[in-house]
Design an enzyme around this catalytic site. Sequence first.
Site, PDB file in Angstrom:
ATOM      1  N   ASP A   9     -12.439   3.529   5.685  1.00 54.65           N
ATOM      2  CA  ASP A   9     -11.564   4.060   4.639  1.00 54.65           C
ATOM      3  C   ASP A   9     -11.315   5.544   4.914  1.00 54.65           C
ATOM      4  O   ASP A   9     -12.256   6.336   4.969  1.00 54.65           O
ATOM      5  CB  ASP A   9     -12.231   3.866   3.268  1.00 54.65           C
ATOM      6  CG  ASP A   9     -11.345   4.329   2.124  1.00 54.65           C
ATOM      7  OD1 ASP A   9     -11.232   5.552   1.935  1.00 54.65           O
ATOM      8  OD2 ASP A   9     -10.739   3.488   1.435  1.00 54.65           O
ATOM      9  N   THR A  36      -4.540   5.908   2.702  1.00 55.88           N
ATOM     10  CA  THR A  36      -5.216   7.202   2.928  1.00 55.88           C
ATOM     11  C   THR A  36      -5.231   7.563   4.420  1.00 55.88           C
ATOM     12  O   THR A  36      -5.073   8.726   4.777  1.00 55.88           O
ATOM     13  CB  THR A  36      -6.662   7.167   2.406  1.00 55.88           C
ATOM     14  OG1 THR A  36      -7.307   5.999   2.915  1.00 55.88           O
ATOM     15  CG2 THR A  36      -6.695   7.113   0.899  1.00 55.88           C
ATOM     16  N   THR A  37      -5.418   6.553   5.281  1.00 59.76           N
ATOM     17  CA  THR A  37      -5.428   6.806   6.729  1.00 59.76           C
ATOM     18  C   THR A  37      -4.019   7.134   7.213  1.00 59.76           C
ATOM     19  O   THR A  37      -3.814   8.095   7.966  1.00 59.76           O
ATOM     20  CB  THR A  37      -5.972   5.578   7.482  1.00 59.76           C
ATOM     21  OG1 THR A  37      -7.217   5.190   6.894  1.00 59.76           O
ATOM     22  CG2 THR A  37      -6.182   5.878   8.942  1.00 59.76           C
ATOM     23  N   ASP A  65      -9.783   0.063  -4.113  1.00 59.16           N
ATOM     24  CA  ASP A  65      -8.472   0.197  -3.466  1.00 59.16           C
ATOM     25  C   ASP A  65      -7.576  -0.993  -3.807  1.00 59.16           C
ATOM     26  O   ASP A  65      -6.393  -0.833  -4.087  1.00 59.16           O
ATOM     27  CB  ASP A  65      -8.630   0.294  -1.936  1.00 59.16           C
ATOM     28  CG  ASP A  65      -9.240   1.626  -1.501  1.00 59.16           C
ATOM     29  OD1 ASP A  65      -9.421   2.479  -2.382  1.00 59.16           O
ATOM     30  OD2 ASP A  65      -9.531   1.799  -0.314  1.00 59.16           O
TER      31      ASP A  65
END
Length: 555
Positions: free
Chosen positions: A71, A104-105, A402
């Site tokens: 994550d 997020t990545t 998430d």
Amino acid sequence: VILLLNSDKMMGGQPIIILNQNTRRESGRKVQLGNINSAKSVADVIRTCLGPRAMLKMLMDPMGGIVMTNDGNAILREIQVQHPAAKSLIEIARTQDEECGDGTTSVVILAGEFCAVAEQFLEQQMHPTVVIAAYRTALEDSIKIMEGLSKPIDTNDEGAMLAFIKNALATKVTSNWSDLITKIALRAVRTVKLESGGRTEIDIKRYAKVEKVPGGAIDDSEVLDGVMFNKDILHPRMSRRVVNPRILLIDSGIEYAKGESQTNIEMQNTADFESYLRKEEEYVKDLCDKIIALKPDVLVSEKGISDLAIHFLQKANISAIRRLRKTDNMRIARACGATIINRLDDINENDIGKGAGLFEVKKIGDEYFTFITGCKDPKACTILLRGASKDILNEVERNLQDTMQVTRNILVDPRMVPGGGAIEVAVSSALAEKAKSIQSVSQWPYRAISKALEIIPRTLIQNCGGNTIRTLTQIRAKHGEGLHTFGVNGETGEITDMNELGVWEPLSVKTQILKTAIETSILLLRIDDIVSGSKKAGGEGDAGQGGPSEASMAD
């Protein structure tokens, strides 16, 4: 920093010290290139964490705790960085996680790439504001293109919803249990969804509590139609199981109120002391009588319940729980329809919660847990997670949070765009075409954005060992023919139609990724000066603060 003045008339040509001697200052092109390089470095750290074939990172914190995750936000949160530009990039991963729960990545990789493609323009002496203006135009056009390529979905279609939500889990560690986790997420989000006055409220953070209990298997995890918390009853003779309980919630204590300031009591003889003790007992008994009059089966208090009160409540066959957290009490109120009472003088029949089907205290492992389940129309729930170890449970919880955020986004804005890098290539192709109509020099930064967007499909191909150049060329050719749903199969690295693969992502997540990434790169490009203060060696910088020096302490 010492500034030299050219004119001899001003201070006789002596250098004028503007900033503190201990302050370090960097300015100009050096700062901008430093910011770009730091952004690229942070992006490179988590580049391998994108897609279904993502690698894991193992991080050890200063206390010796271990985090294993792919994550993006969880990784960057644990990394200690010194450069201010790198810190701002870590901040955007946190913002993306809070806003959407997913991407997020991607947001960090894109922000790093947008900064990297701007480097050549700065080296060619192009002014940063020209680059920034082109970036802003590209952002507005990209969002319009995405909205044009999106398709609405029916949120009442259970099968379609589960398929879309499952895509968010495909890149996570828990993808093996994706069926179970997507069902848990969808049920939990639908439970806490509240519609009132034409407004939809989905507060996952407050009303969907995740309770992690080590032991058992991940398959034993479930969403309760009610709430649970880590508390036991106060007396062994109290009922541990009540069917259709009447539940009373209070946020005041059932004990004698102590004086807030210093209290003096003058006693002349033993009768005065006995009278004082009797008054305390009568006060507690009076509070208990008010509660017993309503005949509740379960009493939950946020404050203390004295031993005497426990005695009276047990005699009346009332199961009592004390010192419960405020947030847990609010969840019980939402689940069973009770009202949290502050003054026991004001309680009435309407304040009792009658919506629960079962009150039960169970022992799981070494600890007792209270379950209030079987609620008729719960607007709060608890998700019980089981797993082999705390590390696995922590990762499952991160993935579940998430997934719930993605579910909420789909329910609020039910529009989807093709995944697997297809939407990025589609936007890239459209921007490259539009750049031809721009006459000014800003067409080059505008075109650079379209080139940078291809970093997502390129990284997906690299992470599963595919041929990057050949696959990207094939995808561009398909998009040139107007087939905008073709992207990368993250498992094999081959070109695939996302309609057949069933990989679609929420429009709200993709637009947020683009907005955050471009605005962050704009912010970093605007910086042309970094002033950082540093303390003098040996603690001399604190000498003027009035604190004792080491020498004086030794004396």
